[in-house]
Design a protein around this motif. Structure first.
Motif, short mmCIF file in Angstrom:
data_model
loop_
_atom_site.label_atom_id
_atom_site.label_comp_id
_atom_site.label_asym_id
_atom_site.label_seq_id
_atom_site.Cartn_x
_atom_site.Cartn_y
_atom_site.Cartn_z
N PRO A 1 -101.89 12.85 26.00
CA PRO A 1 -101.41 13.07 24.64
C PRO A 1 -100.31 12.07 24.29
N THR B 1 -99.22 17.81 20.23
CA THR B 1 -98.74 16.59 20.89
C THR B 1 -99.36 15.33 20.32
N GLN B 2 -100.21 15.49 19.31
CA GLN B 2 -100.74 14.28 18.66
C GLN B 2 -99.70 13.77 17.68
N SER B 3 -99.54 12.44 17.64
CA SER B 3 -98.49 11.90 16.78
C SER B 3 -98.80 12.24 15.32
N THR C 1 -90.67 20.69 20.72
CA THR C 1 -90.68 19.25 20.90
C THR C 1 -89.24 18.74 20.82
N LEU D 1 -101.59 22.96 22.25
CA LEU D 1 -100.79 21.85 22.76
C LEU D 1 -101.42 20.50 22.40
N SER E 1 -97.24 16.30 32.43
CA SER E 1 -98.13 15.17 32.16
C SER E 1 -98.01 14.17 33.30
N ARG F 1 -89.70 11.22 23.47
CA ARG F 1 -90.05 12.59 23.10
C ARG F 1 -90.74 13.30 24.24
N CYS G 1 -92.75 17.39 24.88
CA CYS G 1 -93.11 18.68 24.33
C CYS G 1 -93.06 19.69 25.47
N THR H 1 -97.39 12.71 23.03
CA THR H 1 -96.12 13.24 23.50
C THR H 1 -96.34 13.91 24.85
N LEU I 1 -96.05 16.27 28.15
CA LEU I 1 -95.91 17.72 28.17
C LEU I 1 -95.30 18.26 29.44
#
Ligand code: NDP
Ligand code: CA
Length: 328
Positions: free
Chosen positions: A215, A201-203, A159, A197, A282, A168, A170, A217, A219
């Motif tokens: 997510p 990627t969850q806060s 990340t 993942l 993403s 941010r 990931c 964050t 990807l």
């Protein structure tokens, strides 16, 4: 005399696009260039792969390493995802560090390189990022499981925080199980990676979004999936609740098909020209601004890859991404 390098042009899929989505201002300065490349482990190339039309001389590490570095430095990616790295500590880590990259490496638990006489240690996945462009938030090495059983395949998940936009992202790099007959294992490994993942990627501490939402964050997932687009693992990624798309589809006229090949080699069992490598992103967070075209059959040449002009049996994938305009 050395034959000429493979000259490849960038394609700009958004040009002329009707109703193109808005991107951040000064998007060109904010481009994130990503390279995905299976560089061919030195021990496997010399000791196991039997590329029948490639002279062993063309695989000599003392020269081949410069071809690999030349390819990387031609495109100067901000993020570099490599598979089959069996010269991390003695070559890529120190050289790329001197060029402003920081890296993370995850060796395979039982690398087939270790079965080759005179090997240089295990091969694995490496993820490098341009330190001037990104701050490290976190990096984890993941051993992929198949229905809870640990396998011989791995991923690096890093990340980063972009120093230009403050946003941010990931990034993951993986190399799934090779060969036909292992489609189910690849599918299970893909599920496990997607599961990892989702968690990563969850806060932190925050409530997770409802199923089917992007997510927290965004990807980028780069890999040699060892799977053609019709395989289960590809379909899993394409339909994941993480809302991913494969960047190289943007090369095609309709934007829906993968390229015809990302690897092209001749083994004693025959010619292998197929698509196994992908850059997933993403879809809701990034636009694909440029995609490096694949070389033509003619450029690759009759003996295919690797060769004196190209050091791996896999072609590099290079894309420019930018963050879509953030919702207020
Ligand atoms: P994979 O089957 O995933 O393949 C390993 C490498 O072989 C890949 O880099 C792949 O390249 C390449 N490859 C693919 N097809 C061929 C081919 N036809 N000929 C030559 N090379 C090919 O490897 P695993 O991770 O499953 O490991 C396999 C080896 O690891 C075994 O042979 C064994 O020696 C060792 N091992 C040992 C264990 C132990 O208990 N000691 C346990 C597990 C493995 P690409 O991705 O480019 O196609
Ligand atoms: Ca290989």
């Amino acid at each position: 005399d050395r034959p000429p390098r493979l000259l490849r042009a960038f394609i700009f899929p958004r040009e002329g696009e009707v109703g193109r989505e808005e991107v951040d201002n000064s998007a060109t300065q904010r481009t994130i260039r990503v390279m995905q490349w299976n560089i061919l482990a030195q021990a496997l190339g010399e000791g196991m792969d039997s590329f029948v039309n490639c002279p062993l001389e063309a695989l000599n590490w003392a020269e081949r390493k410069y071809l690999i570095l030349e390819e990387i430095l031609t495109y100067r990616p901000h993020i570099l995802c490599l598979q089959e790295v069996d010269h991390y500590f003695d070559t890529f880590q120190p050289i790329l560090a001197s060029l402003g990259y920081r890296g993370n490496f995850c060796p395979k638990p039982w690398s087939p390189c270790l079965d080759v006489e005179g090997n240089n240690g295990p091969d694995g996945c490496a993820l490098f990022y341009d330190e001037a462009r990104f701050d490290l938030v976190d990096s984890v090495n993941v051993r992929l499981c198949a229905v809870l059983i640990p396998t011989n395949q791995v991923a690096v998940v890093t990340t980063l925080r972009c120093r230009v936009t403050g946003r941010r992202l990931c990034v993951a790099v993986t190399h799934l199980k090779a060969r036909s007959g292992w489609e189910c294992l690849r599918s299970a490994q893909g599920s496990d990676l997607l599961q990892n993942l989702t968690t990563l990627t969850q806060s932190p501490g925050g409530p997770s979004g409802p199923i089917g939402t992007a997510p927290d964050t965004p990807l980028l997932v780069c890999g040699d999936f060892n799977a053609v687009p019709s395989e289960d693992v590809y379909q899993r990624f394409a339909s994941s609740p993480l809302i991913l798309d494969s960047a190289y589809k943007r090369l095609s006229r309709d934007g829906l098909s993968e390229p015809a090949y990302t690897t092209w080699k001749i083994r004693p069992t025959g010619e292998c020209c197929t698509t196994l490598d992908y850059i997933w992103y993403s879809r809701e967070a990034f636009s694909v601004d440029a995609v490096l075209d694949m070389p033509t059959e003619e450029q690759i040449g009759p003996n295919r890859l690797p060769s004196y002009i190209y050091p791996s049996d896999h072609l590099s994938l290079v894309c420019d991404f930018s963050f879509k305009k953030q919702e207020e």
